[in-house]
Design a protein around this motif. Structure first.
Motif, short mmCIF file in Angstrom:
data_model
loop_
_atom_site.label_atom_id
_atom_site.label_comp_id
_atom_site.label_asym_id
_atom_site.label_seq_id
_atom_site.Cartn_x
_atom_site.Cartn_y
_atom_site.Cartn_z
N GLY A 48 -2.35 13.63 1.64
CA GLY A 48 -1.15 14.45 1.63
C GLY A 48 0.03 13.95 2.43
N HIS A 49 0.04 12.65 2.78
CA HIS A 49 1.16 12.09 3.54
C HIS A 49 1.98 11.13 2.69
N LEU A 50 3.28 11.08 2.93
CA LEU A 50 4.14 10.08 2.30
C LEU A 50 4.20 8.89 3.25
N VAL A 51 3.78 7.72 2.76
CA VAL A 51 3.66 6.54 3.60
C VAL A 51 4.62 5.45 3.12
N PHE A 52 5.46 4.95 4.04
CA PHE A 52 6.33 3.81 3.76
C PHE A 52 5.78 2.61 4.52
N SER A 53 5.88 1.43 3.91
CA SER A 53 5.50 0.22 4.63
C SER A 53 6.11 -1.00 3.97
N GLU A 71 -9.74 -1.04 -2.83
CA GLU A 71 -10.28 -0.81 -4.17
C GLU A 71 -9.16 -0.50 -5.18
N PRO A 72 -9.23 -1.10 -6.38
CA PRO A 72 -8.18 -0.88 -7.39
C PRO A 72 -7.93 0.59 -7.71
N PHE A 73 -8.98 1.41 -7.76
CA PHE A 73 -8.78 2.82 -8.11
C PHE A 73 -8.03 3.56 -7.00
N LEU A 74 -8.21 3.11 -5.74
CA LEU A 74 -7.47 3.73 -4.63
C LEU A 74 -5.99 3.35 -4.69
N ILE A 75 -5.72 2.08 -5.04
CA ILE A 75 -4.32 1.64 -5.18
C ILE A 75 -3.66 2.42 -6.31
N ALA A 76 -4.33 2.54 -7.43
CA ALA A 76 -3.77 3.25 -8.59
C ALA A 76 -3.49 4.70 -8.27
N SER A 77 -4.33 5.32 -7.44
CA SER A 77 -4.17 6.74 -7.11
C SER A 77 -3.07 6.99 -6.09
N SER A 78 -2.79 5.98 -5.23
CA SER A 78 -1.89 6.23 -4.10
C SER A 78 -0.51 5.59 -4.23
N LEU A 79 -0.42 4.44 -4.90
CA LEU A 79 0.84 3.69 -4.91
C LEU A 79 1.87 4.35 -5.83
N THR A 82 -5.44 -1.81 8.15
CA THR A 82 -4.19 -1.06 8.07
C THR A 82 -3.94 -0.60 6.64
N ALA A 83 -4.19 -1.48 5.68
CA ALA A 83 -3.97 -1.13 4.26
C ALA A 83 -4.84 0.05 3.85
N GLN A 84 -6.10 0.01 4.25
CA GLN A 84 -7.02 1.09 3.85
C GLN A 84 -6.65 2.42 4.50
N ILE A 85 -6.26 2.39 5.78
CA ILE A 85 -5.87 3.64 6.45
C ILE A 85 -4.61 4.20 5.82
N ALA A 86 -3.65 3.32 5.48
CA ALA A 86 -2.40 3.78 4.86
C ALA A 86 -2.68 4.44 3.52
N VAL A 87 -3.54 3.83 2.72
CA VAL A 87 -3.89 4.40 1.41
C VAL A 87 -4.60 5.74 1.58
N GLN A 88 -5.55 5.81 2.51
CA GLN A 88 -6.26 7.07 2.75
C GLN A 88 -5.31 8.16 3.24
N LEU A 132 -2.60 -6.14 -2.20
CA LEU A 132 -3.54 -5.09 -1.77
C LEU A 132 -4.94 -5.38 -2.30
N PHE A 133 -5.01 -5.92 -3.55
CA PHE A 133 -6.32 -6.36 -4.07
C PHE A 133 -6.94 -7.37 -3.12
N ASP A 134 -6.12 -8.39 -2.75
CA ASP A 134 -6.62 -9.48 -1.90
C ASP A 134 -7.08 -8.98 -0.54
N MET A 135 -6.48 -7.87 -0.08
CA MET A 135 -6.86 -7.32 1.22
C MET A 135 -8.15 -6.50 1.14
#
Length: 531
Positions: A373-378, A398-406, A362-368, A392-395
């Motif tokens: 181009g989607h605004l995601v709340f969770s 990837e750190p670079f994906l978190i940094a790009s999306s969060l 779920t975490a990976q799909i939400a980040v992707q 998210l790290f523990d799940m």
């Protein structure tokens, strides 16, 4: 009602009609004294259907208020009921409907009174009626167990309880309400009522009354005094019988405004900027029952418009939001958060809400989804805002994906609000003040606490009435983003954020302690797990 009378009239038309009939016109019914012995002689359904409310006896007549002063038949019926003349006042429809619901709600018996009646009478305790009334105030069912369940539900709604616990023990049975986040004992019905009480609740929720070995979950909808309440029911087997927990979701009490959920002007401004961004992930963290879903619903309502396609996947759907597509998770048929999120992405959404990020998929799909181009709340279960990043790290994201999306992480708790009727001013000890972590106490700070011994009817002696949120918002700026890429831990992220004016939950709570909204002890209690 006379044939020429209008079914509903505006307040202006009613006031003019009252003048023509030389009848008093009331614009406020809160101050009107009600004699509940008089009220008890008129059925709720009669009062509601005819827009008429008996108030009290005045001299040799009964004073009533109505929105249909030309309706001859109902007034004639009341003369027969009371065997006295009727004095009529006029009030607007909306005002009167609210007064009728409130009056009959207050006049209903408490659960403990019903238990006393049950123990005194020799009724058939096995009588269980399958049907539900339109409104529990209208029920005329005489079966003791039905009356007991209805009384428990009505009392819980009246006291604004969030949960009802029915707990069996070896030789006793306890019913407890959770009010403002704290459990308290309400009644202890006879142990012999336990199987009948549980069976009645199961019947109402459409559960299997024969199955007593496995946990069961259900849902039902009731109406109490005109208020629609959804109830989620969980039944589990224990050593001394089945234990029931009912969560009450009062749709009319849903506050969908940032100020209503306790956000100050500065935080509200920051959140409004974040939710206006076209893509990215916004996470709300906190333990169960901390108001995360309400915050997300408030954010969705703020950006909801005909030009946006907003879809949610939740477990369960707690409140229906107009104009928003809401999907419920169903693990029994394999519909998980991850599966629901994949399906939502095929529906061309602009904004997505995922009820909870529970697993890596779920975490990976939400980040992707946010990167496309989607605004995601969770929501996510962590103690503080920085902990959402490391979770998210523990799940395995990837750190670079978190940094790009969060975009940001918002952590929150709910604190009880001091009862304005009985709170008392005091000066706390310096040792307790130091726990707030504030170097300087404002000169304007006024400290209050609950009265030590109170019979206050407003808060029923608890010293608190209602709850409000305390928050900490961690926006992901360039500095935080670089720390995420380096996989820094929670404490390092918090230290860096603090240098940039980050307000912790305890500091946020200190502000509402200083203005007298809540007590020092309450803020310390709910933030004790946060460094």
């Amino acid at each position: 009602m006379s044939h020429g009378a209008k079914l509903h009239q505006t307040p202006e038309e009613l006031e003019e009609l009252a003048g023509e009939l030389c009848l008093p016109y009331l614009t406020d019914l809160d101050e009107e004294r009600i004699d509940y012995d008089i009220l008890a002689k008129t059925p709720f359904q009669f009062a509601r259907d005819n827009f008429i409310l008996p108030l009290r006896r005045e001299g040799n007549a009964v004073l009533v208020v109505t929105s249909r002063p030309t309706a001859v038949q109902p007034l004639g019926d009341l003369r027969l009921i009371y065997a006295t003349p009727i004095k009529v006042c006029v009030a607007p429809v909306d005002l009167l409907v609210e007064a009728i619901n409130t009056a009959y709600d207050l006049s209903s018996h408490t659960a403990s009174e019903v238990v006393d009646d049950i123990t005194e009478e020799n009724s058939d305790l096995n009588a269980l009626v399958h049907g539900l009334p339109e409104d529990l105030l209208e029920t005329s069912a005489e079966a003791p167990v039905i009356r007991l369940v209805n009384s428990i539900l009505m009392q819980s709604a009246k006291e604004k309880a969030s949960d009802i616990h029915i707990e069996p023990y070896e030789r006793s049975l306890a019913v407890r309400f959770r009010v403002d986040g704290v459990l308290r004992n309400v009644i202890n019905p006879p142990k012999k009522l336990q199987p009948l009480l549980v069976s009645r609740i199961k019947i109402m929720a459409g559960l299997n009354i024969a199955e007593k070995r496995l946990p069961q979950d259900g849902r039902l909808k009731i109406v109490i005094a005109g208020k629609e309440i959804d109830i989620r029911i969980s039944v589990i087997p224990t050593a001394h019988g089945e234990r029931v927990v009912m969560r009450l979701l009062d749709k009319s009490a849903m506050a969908l405004g940032f100020s209503q959920i306790g956000m100050d002007d500065h935080l509200r401004s920051e959140v409004e900027k974040l939710i206006a961004v076209p893509h990215g992930v916004i996470l709300v963290s906190g333990p169960t029952g901390s108001g995360k879903t309400t915050t997300l619903y408030t954010a969705l309502s703020a950006i909801n418009s005909p030009g946006r396609n907003i879809i949610t996947v939740e477990d369960p759907v707690e409140y229906q939001l107009p104009g928003i597509g809401q999907m419920q998770v169903n693990t029994k048929i394999g519909l998980t958060f991850a599966d629901g999120l994949r399906s939502i992405l095929r529906q061309d959404p602009d904004v997505i809400m995922v009820g909870e990020i529970r697993d890596t998929e779920t975490a990976q799909i939400a980040v992707q989804a946010s990167l496309t181009g989607h605004l995601v709340f969770s929501t996510i279960h962590t103690n503080d805002s920085a902990g959402a990043v490391t979770r998210l790290f523990d799940m395995g994201v990837e750190p670079f994906l978190i940094a790009s999306s969060l975009l940001a992480a918002l952590a929150q708790r709910l604190v009880r609000v001091l009862c304005p009727q009985c709170k008392i001013e005091y000066r706390p000890e310096s040792e307790n003040l130091s726990k707030l972590g504030e170097e300087k106490i404002p000169e304007t700070a006024t400290f209050y606490r609950p009265a030590a011994d109170t019979t206050c009817k407003s808060c029923k002696g608890s010293g608190y009435k209602g709850r409000t949120g305390i928050y900490e918002l961690l926006p992901v700026d360039d500095d935080i983003r670089s720390m995420i890429v380096k996989n820094c831990d929670t404490s390092e992220i918090r230290r860096t954020a603090a240098k940039r004016g980050f307000t912790t939950m305890r500091q946020y709570g200190a502000k509402i302690v200083f203005n007298g909204t809540t007590s020092l002890e309450e803020v310390i209690r709910v933030t004790s797990d946060i460094s």
